[in-house]
Design an enzyme around this catalytic site. Structure first.
Site, mmCIF file in Angstrom:
data_model
loop_
_atom_site.group_PDB
_atom_site.id
_atom_site.type_symbol
_atom_site.label_atom_id
_atom_site.label_comp_id
_atom_site.label_asym_id
_atom_site.label_seq_id
_atom_site.Cartn_x
_atom_site.Cartn_y
_atom_site.Cartn_z
ATOM 1 N N GLN A 1 0.831 -1.197 0.000
ATOM 2 C CA GLN A 1 0.000 0.000 0.000
ATOM 3 C C GLN A 1 0.866 1.247 0.000
ATOM 4 O O GLN A 1 1.897 1.307 0.661
ATOM 5 C CB GLN A 1 -0.888 -0.022 1.243
ATOM 6 C CG GLN A 1 -1.944 1.055 1.287
ATOM 7 C CD GLN A 1 -2.934 0.833 2.418
ATOM 8 O OE1 GLN A 1 -2.965 -0.227 3.017
ATOM 9 N NE2 GLN A 1 -3.738 1.832 2.705
ATOM 10 N N SER B 1 4.359 -6.449 2.855
ATOM 11 C CA SER B 1 3.066 -6.264 3.513
ATOM 12 C C SER B 1 1.940 -6.788 2.612
ATOM 13 O O SER B 1 1.857 -7.979 2.334
ATOM 14 C CB SER B 1 2.881 -4.788 3.875
ATOM 15 O OG SER B 1 1.752 -4.591 4.681
ATOM 16 N N LEU B 2 1.070 -5.914 2.123
ATOM 17 C CA LEU B 2 0.026 -6.313 1.182
ATOM 18 C C LEU B 2 0.596 -7.114 0.021
ATOM 19 O O LEU B 2 -0.024 -8.066 -0.472
ATOM 20 C CB LEU B 2 -0.680 -5.061 0.651
ATOM 21 C CG LEU B 2 -1.511 -5.210 -0.621
ATOM 22 C CD1 LEU B 2 -2.735 -6.053 -0.357
ATOM 23 C CD2 LEU B 2 -1.879 -3.844 -1.176
ATOM 24 N N ARG C 1 -9.085 -8.008 4.261
ATOM 25 C CA ARG C 1 -7.984 -7.422 5.027
ATOM 26 C C ARG C 1 -8.130 -5.905 5.114
ATOM 27 O O ARG C 1 -7.956 -5.305 6.180
ATOM 28 C CB ARG C 1 -6.653 -7.785 4.352
ATOM 29 C CG ARG C 1 -5.386 -7.263 5.017
ATOM 30 C CD ARG C 1 -4.189 -7.673 4.161
ATOM 31 N NE ARG C 1 -2.902 -7.437 4.803
ATOM 32 C CZ ARG C 1 -2.141 -6.377 4.613
ATOM 33 N NH1 ARG C 1 -2.563 -5.411 3.799
ATOM 34 N NH2 ARG C 1 -0.967 -6.257 5.213
ATOM 35 N N HIS D 1 0.859 -3.296 11.314
ATOM 36 C CA HIS D 1 1.931 -4.195 11.758
ATOM 37 C C HIS D 1 2.338 -3.921 13.209
ATOM 38 O O HIS D 1 3.521 -3.881 13.539
ATOM 39 C CB HIS D 1 3.140 -4.107 10.813
ATOM 40 C CG HIS D 1 2.792 -4.462 9.402
ATOM 41 N ND1 HIS D 1 2.472 -5.746 9.027
ATOM 42 C CD2 HIS D 1 2.663 -3.695 8.296
ATOM 43 C CE1 HIS D 1 2.176 -5.751 7.736
ATOM 44 N NE2 HIS D 1 2.274 -4.524 7.275
ATOM 45 N N GLN E 1 1.106 -11.719 10.164
ATOM 46 C CA GLN E 1 1.678 -10.539 9.508
ATOM 47 C C GLN E 1 1.052 -9.229 9.964
ATOM 48 O O GLN E 1 1.733 -8.200 10.074
ATOM 49 C CB GLN E 1 1.531 -10.684 7.987
ATOM 50 C CG GLN E 1 2.309 -9.672 7.179
ATOM 51 C CD GLN E 1 1.562 -9.233 5.940
ATOM 52 O OE1 GLN E 1 0.525 -8.598 6.017
ATOM 53 N NE2 GLN E 1 2.104 -9.601 4.777
#
Length: 299
Positions: A9, A88-89, A113, A196, A245
């Site tokens: 993102q 991440s994503l 998510r 996170h 995660q």
């Protein structure tokens, strides 16, 4: 060895994916399938919306995912990864592109998510900040000293660049302490919450149910996951790390170093922007890195 990496993102831009949609039949079909799955025309926002439209939670994460995954799918025989990873994503993009889950399931999980993270952000004021010019250990020490707040190292992006995450008051205190400790910069990011970090626990719980209900297969190559920075091909282990995660740090610096130690020397970033290309070269400039964000194959 050629490896593929996928951005997260923040890499989105208006117009992303438009040329693929218009010039590649398979890409157009996949984008239209995504519109049906999401129950709104995300392509309208991606191709011709405003920056603010694109920043909507329900749009941003699926948009980056779609751009990356569809680009991978239309490469055809040119898509030959020896390893894969995503930031991440981007880990969801890597897993989908690798065949660990279907396009439909990957998109549904990413949408789930995004909504889960947004709900968690609304529970209390929280944010993130980028810290430039300090060793990881120095940043970790400052975070550990803020015992009355929740502040952790969230993204280990490259040497000298780390993102912290936590409650709003704690991030303000941390930024001041980090500047005093010698950081060149400690700037709050324009994000909706403390990604996170333990403050994402409500989202982790919600997403865990969706991940457990999704069928995963063995990927075509090892996937280096954010939580461990280590390769995995086991479906159960991949699911466990994917659940963790949301509340655990993204160990990107460690991931890049481990991939290089295991033979990676040519990194290909698939998706919007060139953020990962830059982080990789700052981590180790002995390798090559390139970025693609447009159609490169013919029908």
């Amino acid at each position: 060895m050629k490896v593929y990496v996928y951005p997260g993102q923040g890499s989105q831009f208006v117009g992303m994916g438009k040329s693929m949609y218009e010039e590649n039949k398979r890409a157009g079909e996949l984008f239209e399938q995504a519109n049906e799955i999401l129950d709104f025309r995300i392509t309208d926002v991606m191709f011709a919306g405003t920056d603010e439209d694109l920043k909507q939670t329900k749009v941003t994460q699926p948009a980056v995912f779609l751009h990356s995954v569809i680009l991978s799918m239309i490469w055809g025989k040119m898509f030959t990864p020896g390893m894969m990873a995503g930031h991440s994503l981007g880990e969801f993009s890597a897993l989908t592109a690798s065949g660990a889950m279907t396009f439909e399931d990957g998109l549904r999980l990413v949408s789930k998510r995004a909504y889960a993270m947004q709900k968690a952000c609304e529970l209390q004021p929280s944010t993130m900040a980028a810290v430039i010019g300090l060793a990881d250990e120095a940043v970790e020490k400052v975070c550990a000293e803020l015992t009355d707040d929740t502040v952790i190292c969230a993204n280990y992006n490259c040497p000298g660049q780390l993102v912290i995450s936590g409650n709003a008051a704690g991030i303000d205190k941390a930024c001041a302490k980090l500047i005093a400790a010698g950081a060149k910069r400690a700037l709050k990011l324009k994000v909706g919450g403390a990604f996170h970090s333990p403050l994402m626990e409500p989202a982790r719980t919600e997403l865990a149910e969706a991940i457990e209900a999704t069928s995963f297969k063995k990927p075509v190559c090892p996937i280096y996951q954010n939580v461990t920075a280590l390769p995995s091909t086991d479906a159960d282990e991949i699911k466990k790390n994917l659940v963790a995660q949301l509340t655990a740090p993204v160990r990107w610096t460690q991931t890049v170093r481990n991939m290089i130690a295991d033979g990676a020397d040519h990194f290909v970033e698939l998706g919007p922007g060139k953020v990962l290309q830059g982080l990789i070269l700052k981590t180790d400039n002995s390798v090559t890195a390139e970025s693609y964000q447009d159609k490169i194959t013919q029908d």
